[in-house]
Design an enzyme around this catalytic site. Structure first.
Site, PDB file in Angstrom:
ATOM      1  N   GLY A  16     -73.666   1.962  31.294  1.00 62.73           N
ATOM      2  CA  GLY A  16     -74.511   0.792  31.033  1.00 62.73           C
ATOM      3  C   GLY A  16     -75.142   0.760  29.661  1.00 62.73           C
ATOM      4  O   GLY A  16     -75.726  -0.259  29.267  1.00 62.73           O
ATOM      5  N   GLY A  18     -73.368   1.547  26.823  1.00 60.42           N
ATOM      6  CA  GLY A  18     -72.330   1.440  25.791  1.00 60.42           C
ATOM      7  C   GLY A  18     -72.178   0.017  25.270  1.00 60.42           C
ATOM      8  O   GLY A  18     -73.034  -0.854  25.513  1.00 60.42           O
ATOM      9  N   TYR A 143     -55.166   8.475  28.188  1.00 59.81           N
ATOM     10  CA  TYR A 143     -56.101   7.402  28.570  1.00 59.81           C
ATOM     11  C   TYR A 143     -55.381   6.378  29.443  1.00 59.81           C
ATOM     12  O   TYR A 143     -55.913   5.932  30.470  1.00 59.81           O
ATOM     13  CB  TYR A 143     -56.603   6.759  27.279  1.00 59.81           C
ATOM     14  CG  TYR A 143     -57.496   5.550  27.405  1.00 59.81           C
ATOM     15  CD1 TYR A 143     -58.864   5.691  27.629  1.00 59.81           C
ATOM     16  CD2 TYR A 143     -56.983   4.260  27.240  1.00 59.81           C
ATOM     17  CE1 TYR A 143     -59.696   4.583  27.697  1.00 59.81           C
ATOM     18  CE2 TYR A 143     -57.806   3.145  27.301  1.00 59.81           C
ATOM     19  CZ  TYR A 143     -59.162   3.310  27.531  1.00 59.81           C
ATOM     20  OH  TYR A 143     -59.987   2.207  27.588  1.00 59.81           O
ATOM     21  N   PRO A 170     -59.535  -5.876  29.558  1.00 60.60           N
ATOM     22  CA  PRO A 170     -59.918  -6.509  28.291  1.00 60.60           C
ATOM     23  C   PRO A 170     -58.977  -6.102  27.157  1.00 60.60           C
ATOM     24  O   PRO A 170     -58.375  -5.025  27.181  1.00 60.60           O
ATOM     25  CB  PRO A 170     -61.321  -5.956  28.009  1.00 60.60           C
ATOM     26  CG  PRO A 170     -61.712  -5.155  29.209  1.00 60.60           C
ATOM     27  CD  PRO A 170     -60.442  -4.781  29.911  1.00 60.60           C
ATOM     28  N   VAL A 173     -62.341  -4.645  22.229  1.00 65.50           N
ATOM     29  CA  VAL A 173     -63.706  -5.202  22.289  1.00 65.50           C
ATOM     30  C   VAL A 173     -64.496  -4.748  21.054  1.00 65.50           C
ATOM     31  O   VAL A 173     -64.315  -3.616  20.588  1.00 65.50           O
ATOM     32  CB  VAL A 173     -64.468  -4.682  23.539  1.00 65.50           C
ATOM     33  CG1 VAL A 173     -65.741  -5.490  23.776  1.00 65.50           C
ATOM     34  CG2 VAL A 173     -63.591  -4.680  24.780  1.00 65.50           C
TER      35      VAL A 173
HETATM   36  P1  NAP Z   1     -68.734   2.990  24.990  1.00 65.65           P
HETATM   37  O1  NAP Z   1     -69.479   2.055  24.115  1.00 65.65           O
HETATM   38  O2  NAP Z   1     -68.134   4.207  24.377  1.00 65.65           O
HETATM   39  O3  NAP Z   1     -69.704   3.415  26.179  1.00 65.65           O
HETATM   40  C1  NAP Z   1     -69.302   4.365  27.102  1.00 65.65           C
HETATM   41  C2  NAP Z   1     -70.350   4.462  28.165  1.00 65.65           C
HETATM   42  O4  NAP Z   1     -69.914   5.423  29.135  1.00 65.65           O
HETATM   43  C3  NAP Z   1     -71.705   4.940  27.648  1.00 65.65           C
HETATM   44  O5  NAP Z   1     -72.738   4.320  28.393  1.00 65.65           O
HETATM   45  C4  NAP Z   1     -71.661   6.429  27.949  1.00 65.65           C
HETATM   46  O6  NAP Z   1     -72.957   6.988  28.120  1.00 65.65           O
HETATM   47  C5  NAP Z   1     -70.912   6.421  29.263  1.00 65.65           C
HETATM   48  N1  NAP Z   1     -70.244   7.690  29.555  1.00 65.65           N
HETATM   49  C6  NAP Z   1     -69.204   8.249  28.881  1.00 65.65           C
HETATM   50  N2  NAP Z   1     -68.859   9.424  29.436  1.00 65.65           N
HETATM   51  C7  NAP Z   1     -69.681   9.610  30.499  1.00 65.65           C
HETATM   52  C8  NAP Z   1     -69.831  10.634  31.478  1.00 65.65           C
HETATM   53  N3  NAP Z   1     -69.048  11.704  31.486  1.00 65.65           N
HETATM   54  N4  NAP Z   1     -70.815  10.495  32.396  1.00 65.65           N
HETATM   55  C9  NAP Z   1     -71.625   9.414  32.401  1.00 65.65           C
HETATM   56  N5  NAP Z   1     -71.517   8.411  31.527  1.00 65.65           N
HETATM   57  C10 NAP Z   1     -70.564   8.508  30.580  1.00 65.65           C
HETATM   58  O7  NAP Z   1     -67.545   2.247  25.740  1.00 65.65           O
HETATM   59  P2  NAP Z   1     -67.249   0.701  25.873  1.00 65.65           P
HETATM   60  O8  NAP Z   1     -66.485   0.311  24.664  1.00 65.65           O
HETATM   61  O9  NAP Z   1     -68.482  -0.025  26.255  1.00 65.65           O
HETATM   62  O10 NAP Z   1     -66.211   0.708  27.071  1.00 65.65           O
HETATM   63  C11 NAP Z   1     -66.578   0.301  28.382  1.00 65.65           C
HETATM   64  C12 NAP Z   1     -65.310   0.211  29.204  1.00 65.65           C
HETATM   65  O11 NAP Z   1     -64.427  -0.742  28.617  1.00 65.65           O
HETATM   66  C13 NAP Z   1     -64.534   1.526  29.282  1.00 65.65           C
HETATM   67  O12 NAP Z   1     -64.075   1.715  30.597  1.00 65.65           O
HETATM   68  C14 NAP Z   1     -63.369   1.310  28.328  1.00 65.65           C
HETATM   69  O13 NAP Z   1     -62.263   2.078  28.695  1.00 65.65           O
HETATM   70  C15 NAP Z   1     -63.137  -0.173  28.465  1.00 65.65           C
HETATM   71  N6  NAP Z   1     -62.495  -0.833  27.326  1.00 65.65           N
HETATM   72  C16 NAP Z   1     -63.044  -0.736  26.081  1.00 65.65           C
HETATM   73  C17 NAP Z   1     -62.424  -1.381  25.018  1.00 65.65           C
HETATM   74  C18 NAP Z   1     -62.977  -1.319  23.610  1.00 65.65           C
HETATM   75  O14 NAP Z   1     -62.334  -1.834  22.689  1.00 65.65           O
HETATM   76  N7  NAP Z   1     -64.149  -0.739  23.386  1.00 65.65           N
HETATM   77  C19 NAP Z   1     -61.248  -2.126  25.230  1.00 65.65           C
HETATM   78  C20 NAP Z   1     -60.737  -2.217  26.527  1.00 65.65           C
HETATM   79  C21 NAP Z   1     -61.373  -1.573  27.563  1.00 65.65           C
HETATM   80  P3  NAP Z   1     -73.835   7.475  26.840  1.00 65.65           P
HETATM   81  O15 NAP Z   1     -74.221   6.219  26.097  1.00 65.65           O
HETATM   82  O16 NAP Z   1     -74.993   8.171  27.405  1.00 65.65           O
HETATM   83  O17 NAP Z   1     -72.917   8.353  26.038  1.00 65.65           O
END
Ligand code: NAP
Ligand code: GDP
Length: 321
Positions: A16, A18, A143, A170, A173
């Site tokens: 939540g 991220g 992944y 998605p 992003v």
């Molecule tokens: P992000 O900004 O890297 O955030 C990741 C989140 O997951 C953070 O809240 C982090 O907590 C938490 N987290 C990571 N490892 C954890 C663990 N072991 N235990 C508990 N919490 C953990 O990622 P995002 O870009 O928002 O991605 C969200 C989702 O969208 C993911 O499932 C990703 O695969 C998917 N997605 C992302 C993209 C993209 O371009 N970014 C594209 C397609 C799909 P902390 O903040 O405390 O570290």
């Protein structure tokens, strides 16, 4: 399965804090939603790859719905160097969250896949039915296979328990609260940070790879609105692609030029053609989304990049980098 009225829902958002999770929170705040029954988890609340930590979170909060975002996430270069960790960590997190959800009777889970998990050799445009139809690109197979297993698990949970857990897919992003790390990030936050430093130091602004690959990019607030729509309205187990239209796919070179222009960089960009390009394109069709939710307006990439650059500069000291 009938849904509980909104006031009786308790919604847990893993990941939540991220990029996507914080955009969902911002959209709810904009809509004046009372957040008392929402919980936005960070890794500080517990390591979700640890089953006991997950069980404790579920028994403390007792969610009725889960938006499952937490994952080991990174751009092309971070994935290429760490396929084993991306596979194991994400398999563990996803299995723990989905298992705790059905064991505690959570009615709906919306998990997150990505357009980068589709087969490398595929007929374009990519549609939801193609997830398991071939090997993913070699750069991020760890992944990709871990994410694909969410769809397998959702189908098996429906078969055994009848819960309609689903997933969204998605495209790339970007937005405020992104990971702006210079090596581990996705291309937009990575280039924003790199070009920002290059400008300060009066150095060359370097783009990795040829700049030729094509990508669809979605602004995080648009994705957040679509996530909330899926949570309330989408009633299938099979996934749904959440992406901008195919005609809004752009080259990495175009994106780099937009970032440079937004930062006021005037000199020619340098392309490091020895660095990897990754998959050439992942063009995904949003026809299913468009048929269910006609008329959704996506933020133009120029506006989204401007907001992301401004957010990064304003929050430079505290941004993840
Ligand atoms: P992000 O900004 O890297 O955030 C990741 C989140 O997951 C953070 O809240 C982090 O907590 C938490 N987290 C990571 N490892 C954890 C663990 N072991 N235990 C508990 N919490 C953990 O990622 P995002 O870009 O928002 O991605 C969200 C989702 O969208 C993911 O499932 C990703 O695969 C998917 N997605 C992302 C993209 C993209 O371009 N970014 C594209 C397609 C799909 P902390 O903040 O405390 O570290
Ligand atoms: P992908 O969309 O899943 O492949 O992941 P990325 O968001 O990491 O985008 C990768 C594409 O952007 C590849 O074509 C890279 O060569 C290109 N690229 C150019 N500069 C950078 C950079 O600084 N960081 C990243 N991650 N990618 C870059």
């Amino acid at each position: 399965m009938a849904q509980l009225a909104e006031e009786y829902q308790r919604t847990l958002v893993t990941g939540g804090t991220g990029l996507v999770g914080s955009a969902i929170k911002d959209v709810l705040i904009d809509r004046l939603v009372n957040l008392a029954n929402w919980r936005f988890l960070s890794s500080k609340d517990g390591d979700l790859s640890d089953p006991q930590a997950v069980d404790k979170i579920f028994s403390d909060f007792k969610p009725t719905r889960v938006i499952h975002l937490a994952a080991m996430v990174g751009g092309l270069f971070h994935n290429m160097a760490n396929n084993l960790d991306f596979f194991r960590t994400n398999i563990a997190i996803n299995d723990n969250v989905l298992r705790a959800s059905y064991e505690t009777g959570v009615k709906k889970v919306v998990s997150c896949l990505s357009t980068c998990i589709f087969p490398d050799v595929v007929q374009y445009p990519i549609t939801e039915t193609m997830i398991h139809q071939g090997e993913p690109h070699s750069s991020n197979f760890g992944y990709s296979y871990a994410k694909r297993m969410i769809d397998v698990q959702n189908r098996a949970i429906f078969e055994k328990y009848g819960f309609k857990y689903t997933s969204v897919i998605p495209c790339n992003v970007y937005g405020p609260n992104d990971n702006y790390h210079l090596q581990k990030s996705h291309v937009i936050p990575g280039l924003i940070h790199k070009f920002f430093l290059a400008k300060q130091k009066n150095e060359e602004a370097v783009v990795m790879g040829s700049g030729a690959p094509l990508r669809q990019f979605i602004f995080s607030k648009d994705l957040a609105k679509l996530f909330l729509w899926v949570l309330d309205n989408y009633d299938e187990v099979s996934p749904i692609i959440l992406s901008v239209d195919e005609e809004h796919e752009v080259s990495i070179k175009t994106v780099a030029e937009l970032i440079a222009k937004t930062l006021g960089i005037e000199q020619e960009l340098v392309f490091d053609i020895d660095a990897a390009d990754g998959q050439y394109k992942k063009t995904a069709s949003n026809a299913k989304l468009r048929s269910l939710l006609p008329g959704f307006q996506f933020t133009p990439i120029e506006d989204g990049i401007k907001e992301s650059v401004e957010w990064f500069m304003k929050n430079y000291d505290t941004a993840r980098k």
